[in-house]
Design a protein around this motif. Structure first.
Motif, PDB file in Angstrom:
ATOM      1  N   PHE A 107      10.557  21.235  -5.373  1.00 39.44           N
ATOM      2  CA  PHE A 107      10.696  22.306  -6.362  1.00 39.44           C
ATOM      3  C   PHE A 107      10.723  23.689  -5.714  1.00 39.44           C
ATOM      4  O   PHE A 107      10.821  24.699  -6.415  1.00 39.44           O
ATOM      5  N   LEU A 108      10.668  23.733  -4.382  1.00 35.57           N
ATOM      6  CA  LEU A 108      10.746  25.010  -3.676  1.00 35.57           C
ATOM      7  C   LEU A 108      12.153  25.590  -3.786  1.00 35.57           C
ATOM      8  O   LEU A 108      13.125  24.863  -3.990  1.00 35.57           O
ATOM      9  N   ASN A 109      12.247  26.900  -3.647  1.00 39.14           N
ATOM     10  CA  ASN A 109      13.529  27.620  -3.587  1.00 39.14           C
ATOM     11  C   ASN A 109      14.307  27.597  -4.898  1.00 39.14           C
ATOM     12  O   ASN A 109      15.528  27.704  -4.900  1.00 39.14           O
ATOM     13  N   ARG A 110      13.594  27.419  -6.023  1.00 40.05           N
ATOM     14  CA  ARG A 110      14.242  27.479  -7.336  1.00 40.05           C
ATOM     15  C   ARG A 110      13.183  27.781  -8.390  1.00 40.05           C
ATOM     16  O   ARG A 110      11.993  27.637  -8.153  1.00 40.05           O
TER      17      ARG A 110
ATOM     18  N   HIS B 257       9.006  30.962  -8.926  1.00 38.94           N
ATOM     19  CA  HIS B 257      10.028  30.725  -7.903  1.00 38.94           C
ATOM     20  C   HIS B 257       9.366  31.014  -6.568  1.00 38.94           C
ATOM     21  O   HIS B 257       8.992  32.151  -6.287  1.00 38.94           O
ATOM     22  N   VAL B 258       9.178  29.978  -5.767  1.00 41.54           N
ATOM     23  CA  VAL B 258       8.543  30.109  -4.460  1.00 41.54           C
ATOM     24  C   VAL B 258       9.524  29.616  -3.410  1.00 41.54           C
ATOM     25  O   VAL B 258      10.011  28.487  -3.495  1.00 41.54           O
ATOM     26  N   ARG B 259       9.815  30.468  -2.438  1.00 41.24           N
ATOM     27  CA  ARG B 259      10.682  30.067  -1.322  1.00 41.24           C
ATOM     28  C   ARG B 259       9.838  29.373  -0.251  1.00 41.24           C
ATOM     29  O   ARG B 259       8.638  29.618  -0.141  1.00 41.24           O
ATOM     30  N   THR B 260      10.472  28.536   0.534  1.00 40.13           N
ATOM     31  CA  THR B 260       9.771  27.801   1.595  1.00 40.13           C
ATOM     32  C   THR B 260       8.964  28.756   2.476  1.00 40.13           C
ATOM     33  O   THR B 260       7.822  28.478   2.828  1.00 40.13           O
TER      34      THR B 260
END
Length: 189
Positions: free
Chosen positions: A111-114, A56-59
């Motif tokens: 796929f960012l933020n999830r 899980h990587v946030r912007t």
């Protein structure tokens, strides 16, 4: 096994680095401060591999970083690393010569933020497939493959020159064979 010995049944079971509860219920959180785990060096036969993990990587966490960073002790081009994603929102999968047939990449922006289940495969030196899958679906493929030749020193959460990774990671698994699309889909489900 992945070290080329015949002392472990890795064909059916992954080498599990982290195995936790369902994604998100507990995960390692790395905030880019070079908090790395350094497993033992691995002697690779330059053959097939599958790496699968949840992330899980946030912007705000995207940067020049490696979730795995591995480098060869034989020459400078033996890589085993995943930039996931890099500062250009692209996931790069390096296995072997990262300036040649050992690298493929795909856009990671949507796929960012999830939570995303990432799987990277390579048939190794002389093989005919390298691929990246997100949530069980192939996103990038190459008809070429490469592989490291010799001992790989590697880290989870960074690379040899830093490149600290920020985000959450869970259930990291490595096989010394290429999983089928059906097996990858079953892991995601």
């Amino acid at each position: 096994d992945i070290a080329g010995n015949n002392d472990a049944p890795y064909d059916n079971q992954p080498i599990q680095i982290f195995q936790d509860a369902p994604p998100g219920s507990f995960a390692s959180y790395l905030h880019g401060g070079l908090q790395t785990t350094t497993p033992d060096s691995i002697d690779f036969n330059p053959g097939p591999i599958t790496v699968a993990y949840w992330q899980h990587v946030r912007t705000a966490e995207v940067g020049f970083s490696r979730i795995f960073g591995g480098w060869g002790t034989t020459n400078g081009f033996d890589d085993f690393s995943i930039l996931s994603p890099n500062s250009d929102n692209t996931l790069y999968w390096d296995y072997g010569n990262s300036s040649g047939s050992g690298r493929i990449s795909t856009d990671y922006s949507s796929f960012l933020n999830r939570w995303t289940f990432v799987t990277c495969i390579s048939q190794g030196i002389g093989g005919s497939k390298t691929a990246i899958y997100f949530d069980g679906i192939e996103k990038a493929t190459s008809a070429n493959s490469d592989g490291p030749d010799g001992t790989i020193v590697w880290r989870i959460g960074g690379g040899r020159t830093g490149q600290a990774w920020s985000g959450r990671q869970d259930s990291i698994m490595i096989w010394d064979r290429v999983l089928s699309e059906h097996e990858i889909g079953n892991l995601y489900c």
